[in-house]
Design a protein around this motif. Structure first.
Motif, mmCIF file in Angstrom:
data_model
loop_
_atom_site.group_PDB
_atom_site.id
_atom_site.type_symbol
_atom_site.label_atom_id
_atom_site.label_comp_id
_atom_site.label_asym_id
_atom_site.label_seq_id
_atom_site.Cartn_x
_atom_site.Cartn_y
_atom_site.Cartn_z
ATOM 1 N N ARG A 92 0.435 -1.241 -0.224
ATOM 2 C CA ARG A 92 -0.226 0.276 -0.091
ATOM 3 C C ARG A 92 0.657 1.269 -0.118
ATOM 4 N N LYS A 93 2.226 1.095 0.736
ATOM 5 C CA LYS A 93 2.997 2.234 1.022
ATOM 6 C C LYS A 93 3.420 2.917 -0.673
ATOM 7 N N TRP A 94 3.670 1.759 -1.379
ATOM 8 C CA TRP A 94 4.623 2.311 -2.588
ATOM 9 C C TRP A 94 3.806 2.132 -3.177
ATOM 10 N N THR A 95 2.713 1.872 -3.527
ATOM 11 C CA THR A 95 1.486 2.742 -4.830
ATOM 12 C C THR A 95 0.956 3.657 -4.300
ATOM 13 N N LEU A 96 0.696 4.135 -2.928
ATOM 14 C CA LEU A 96 0.499 5.789 -2.847
ATOM 15 C C LEU A 96 1.492 6.473 -2.532
ATOM 16 N N ILE A 97 2.341 6.335 -2.740
ATOM 17 C CA ILE A 97 3.825 7.202 -3.180
ATOM 18 C C ILE A 97 3.781 7.543 -5.060
ATOM 19 N N TRP A 98 3.285 6.578 -5.302
ATOM 20 C CA TRP A 98 3.736 7.175 -6.878
ATOM 21 C C TRP A 98 2.388 7.641 -7.435
ATOM 22 N N PHE A 99 0.664 7.364 -7.211
ATOM 23 C CA PHE A 99 -0.142 7.820 -7.229
ATOM 24 C C PHE A 99 -0.183 9.652 -6.420
ATOM 25 N N LEU A 100 0.427 9.685 -5.893
ATOM 26 C CA LEU A 100 0.886 10.643 -4.489
ATOM 27 C C LEU A 100 1.981 11.129 -5.449
ATOM 28 N N THR A 101 2.632 11.225 -5.927
ATOM 29 C CA THR A 101 3.473 11.850 -6.457
ATOM 30 C C THR A 101 2.764 12.811 -7.935
ATOM 31 N N ILE A 102 2.138 11.585 -8.607
ATOM 32 C CA ILE A 102 1.309 11.912 -9.429
ATOM 33 C C ILE A 102 0.857 13.495 -9.620
ATOM 34 N N HIS A 103 -0.012 13.228 -8.254
ATOM 35 C CA HIS A 103 -1.217 14.170 -8.133
ATOM 36 C C HIS A 103 0.035 15.509 -7.545
ATOM 37 N N ARG A 104 0.958 14.822 -6.435
ATOM 38 C CA ARG A 104 1.442 16.613 -5.888
ATOM 39 C C ARG A 104 2.085 17.150 -6.902
ATOM 40 N N LEU A 105 3.291 16.890 -8.470
ATOM 41 C CA LEU A 105 3.459 17.440 -9.294
ATOM 42 C C LEU A 105 2.832 18.189 -10.376
ATOM 43 N N LEU A 106 1.782 17.215 -10.088
ATOM 44 C CA LEU A 106 0.596 17.149 -11.735
ATOM 45 C C LEU A 106 -0.129 19.008 -11.599
ATOM 46 N N TRP A 107 -0.722 19.006 -10.098
ATOM 47 C CA TRP A 107 -1.614 20.016 -9.574
ATOM 48 C C TRP A 107 -0.836 21.029 -9.442
ATOM 49 N N ALA A 108 0.910 20.935 -9.348
ATOM 50 C CA ALA A 108 1.663 22.373 -8.719
ATOM 51 C C ALA A 108 2.438 22.355 -9.734
ATOM 52 N N GLY A 109 2.354 21.672 -10.833
ATOM 53 C CA GLY A 109 2.994 22.024 -11.840
ATOM 54 C C GLY A 109 1.618 22.763 -12.684
ATOM 55 N N THR A 110 0.491 23.309 -12.539
ATOM 56 C CA THR A 110 -0.704 23.720 -13.259
ATOM 57 C C THR A 110 0.018 25.287 -13.135
ATOM 58 N N GLY A 111 1.171 25.631 -12.494
ATOM 59 C CA GLY A 111 1.321 27.307 -12.025
ATOM 60 C C GLY A 111 1.880 27.637 -13.233
ATOM 61 N N LEU A 112 3.031 26.767 -13.794
ATOM 62 C CA LEU A 112 3.940 27.044 -14.922
ATOM 63 C C LEU A 112 2.710 27.230 -16.197
ATOM 64 N N ILE A 113 1.502 26.649 -16.216
ATOM 65 C CA ILE A 113 0.024 26.935 -17.401
ATOM 66 C C ILE A 113 0.381 28.308 -18.135
ATOM 67 N N PRO A 114 0.859 29.388 -17.465
ATOM 68 C CA PRO A 114 1.136 30.564 -18.044
ATOM 69 C C PRO A 114 2.246 30.651 -19.332
ATOM 70 N N PHE A 115 3.046 30.677 -18.677
ATOM 71 C CA PHE A 115 4.488 30.464 -19.192
ATOM 72 C C PHE A 115 5.126 29.042 -20.450
ATOM 73 N N ILE A 116 4.103 28.692 -20.341
ATOM 74 C CA ILE A 116 4.383 27.738 -21.768
ATOM 75 C C ILE A 116 3.064 27.372 -22.764
ATOM 76 N N PHE A 117 1.786 27.989 -21.966
ATOM 77 C CA PHE A 117 0.983 27.836 -23.042
ATOM 78 C C PHE A 117 0.484 29.024 -23.672
ATOM 79 N N PRO A 118 0.229 29.107 -25.010
ATOM 80 C CA PRO A 118 -0.872 30.478 -25.681
ATOM 81 C C PRO A 118 -2.108 30.956 -24.621
ATOM 82 N N LYS A 119 -2.744 32.224 -24.435
ATOM 83 C CA LYS A 119 -3.323 32.548 -23.736
ATOM 84 C C LYS A 119 -4.885 31.575 -24.243
ATOM 85 N N ASP A 120 -4.890 31.461 -24.799
ATOM 86 C CA ASP A 120 -6.281 31.211 -25.760
ATOM 87 C C ASP A 120 -6.560 29.409 -25.321
ATOM 88 N N LEU A 121 -5.276 28.529 -24.342
ATOM 89 C CA LEU A 121 -5.650 27.414 -23.622
ATOM 90 C C LEU A 121 -5.445 27.265 -22.566
#
Length: 430
Positions: A92-121
């Motif tokens: 349970r622990k290592w499966t938890l870590i894998w999926f939690l890592t995906i969640h944390r990094l993707l949600w935190a990564g939304t802060g990069l959207i204005p720097f990477i994508f055009p405004k209409d996207l």
């Protein structure tokens, strides 16, 4: 004449008392508590009014904001399959870590959207990223709930989570206040960039702390096939009646409560600092209530206490009617204090209900059933609420009062009716 004794008497050195070693169980509970620190900072600065504000900055409409607020619970429907799938994982622990890592990094990564994508996207990319992140979180949440229920003994569960939630919400209050001041001082993209810096740091720190979690043995279901496993919660009449009622309640509640921030930002034009102060008041009320609900939980059942949280949440919506006669700030503080007391107790007691009033070996499927039903209704609620607010924008200006406070008050009355009828009959039955 006696000769004076000039030899000093040397007292034996007092050995320092050895520090009492923590038991394995206490150490595990302490790790689980410390894990909440970066998690709280991360989720506070990414959620609540900051989530609504960031979406407005990206150009989202009220309907799109409602969809984003709803998607976090909709993905919980997948937990029915997850509850079956985790019966076959080795750790349970290592499966938890894998999926939690995906969640944390993707949600935190939304802060990069204005720097990477055009405004209409911007909005489309945010919604897509957010959806994938919370699909991963549905798996992580199921595993964490299963694991934490084994870490914290049942006899201290109510009090432990009351104290834990109080500490973490105090930290959340500080983050809310600081974040609000930051966004008021640096409006627009600069403020959100500064806000995402601690978010990125805490996302990584949170992942690292999970490596210290224990990997406890997993008591698996007695069933080996999906449908017999699914039938276990369905055959528990008391559990299903309570879950169906709570899902119905959340459908009504989420029509308006998740959109409080939208109403304050877009309809009342309240600034971020003021909203942060109001939200801090809500969190302080929630903190105080955690301790009280936790102590009451040692004497009364989860369902009975859940019932008494409902009229408090209804009163939070009804209090918006006071906007007709009282200053905005006073009414908003009153509403959010009531919301903190009610929702704080509801969330804590609903969590204890799913892990405490269910058989241990079948607990994942019981949790999944609760999450799926409440997730579905909590998805429809904000989505419909966002649509309703969108429709009300086109109404004549003479009906602005209904958009501002008439709608929340109407929902509050419906909540009271549900409480006095179905709630009384189902939650107070035992």
């Amino acid at each position: 004449m006696p000769i004076p004794n000039t030899v000093k008497q040397v007292r034996p050195a007092v050995k320092p008392r050895p520090r009492r070693r923590l038991s394995v169980q206490r150490r595990q509970i302490r790790i689980a508590t410390w894990e909440g620190v970066p998690s709280t900072i991360f989720q506070t600065l990414l959620g609540g009014p900051f989530l609504t504000g960031f979406l407005l900055y990206l150009g989202a409409s009220s309907s799109q904001i409602g969809f984003v607020l709803a998607i976090t619970t909709f993905v919980n429907i997948a937990q029915l399959g997850i509850a079956y799938g985790i019966q076959r994982i080795r750790s349970r622990k290592w499966t938890l870590i894998w999926f939690l890592t995906i969640h944390r990094l993707l949600w935190a990564g939304t802060g990069l959207i204005p720097f990477i994508f055009p405004k209409d996207l911007w909005v489309s990319v945010y919604i897509a990223t957010y959806t994938v992140a919370f699909a991963a979180n549905a798996v992580a949440s199921m595993l964490w709930t299963s694991l934490i229920s084994d870490i914290v003994p049942a006899r201290v569960r109510g009090r432990h989570f009351g104290i834990r939630n109080t500490i973490l919400n105090a930290l959340g209050s500080l983050c809310l206040f600081t974040g609000g001041i930051l966004l008021d001082r640096f409006p627009g993209g600069t403020g959100f960039l500064l806000l995402f810096i601690p978010i990125w740091i805490c996302s990584v720190a949170n992942i690292i702390i999970y490596f210290y979690y224990p990997d406890l043995p997993f008591e698996r279901s007695q069933e080996t096939s999906f449908w017999p496993m699914l039938r276990r919660p369905l055959q528990d009449a008391g559990f299903m009646k309570a879950t169906a009622f709570l899902a119905s309640w959340l459908l009504v509640q989420t029509l308006v409560v998740p959109l409080f921030s939208y109403a304050m930002l877009d309809l009342m034009h309240v600034n971020y600092k003021t909203i942060s102060i109001i939200t801090v008041m809500q969190t302080l009320a929630m903190m105080a209530s955690f301790y009280i609900w936790g102590n009451l939980n040692a004497r009364y059942s989860n369902k009975k206490l859940l019932f008494w949280t409902l009229p408090i949440i209804a009163a939070s919506c009804l209090s918006w009617g006071l906007l007709a006669i009282l200053p905005i700030l006073l009414v908003l503080v009153l509403s959010h204090v009531l919301l903190g007391i009610g929702v704080g107790g509801f969330n804590q007691l609903a969590f204890n209900f799913t892990i405490g009033d269910t058989p241990k070996s079948e607990r994942p499927m019981f949790i999944a059933m609760y999450s799926a039903l409440t997730g579905l209704t909590s998805f429809v609620g904000p989505l419909a609420g966002g649509r309703i607010y969108g429709w009300m924008k086109a109404w004549p200006s003479s009906l602005d009062w209904f958009e501002l406070y008439g709608f929340p008050v109407s929902i509050g009355f419906i909540m009271l009716i549900l409480t006095g009828t179905l709630g009384r009959r189902i939650l107070l039955a035992s």
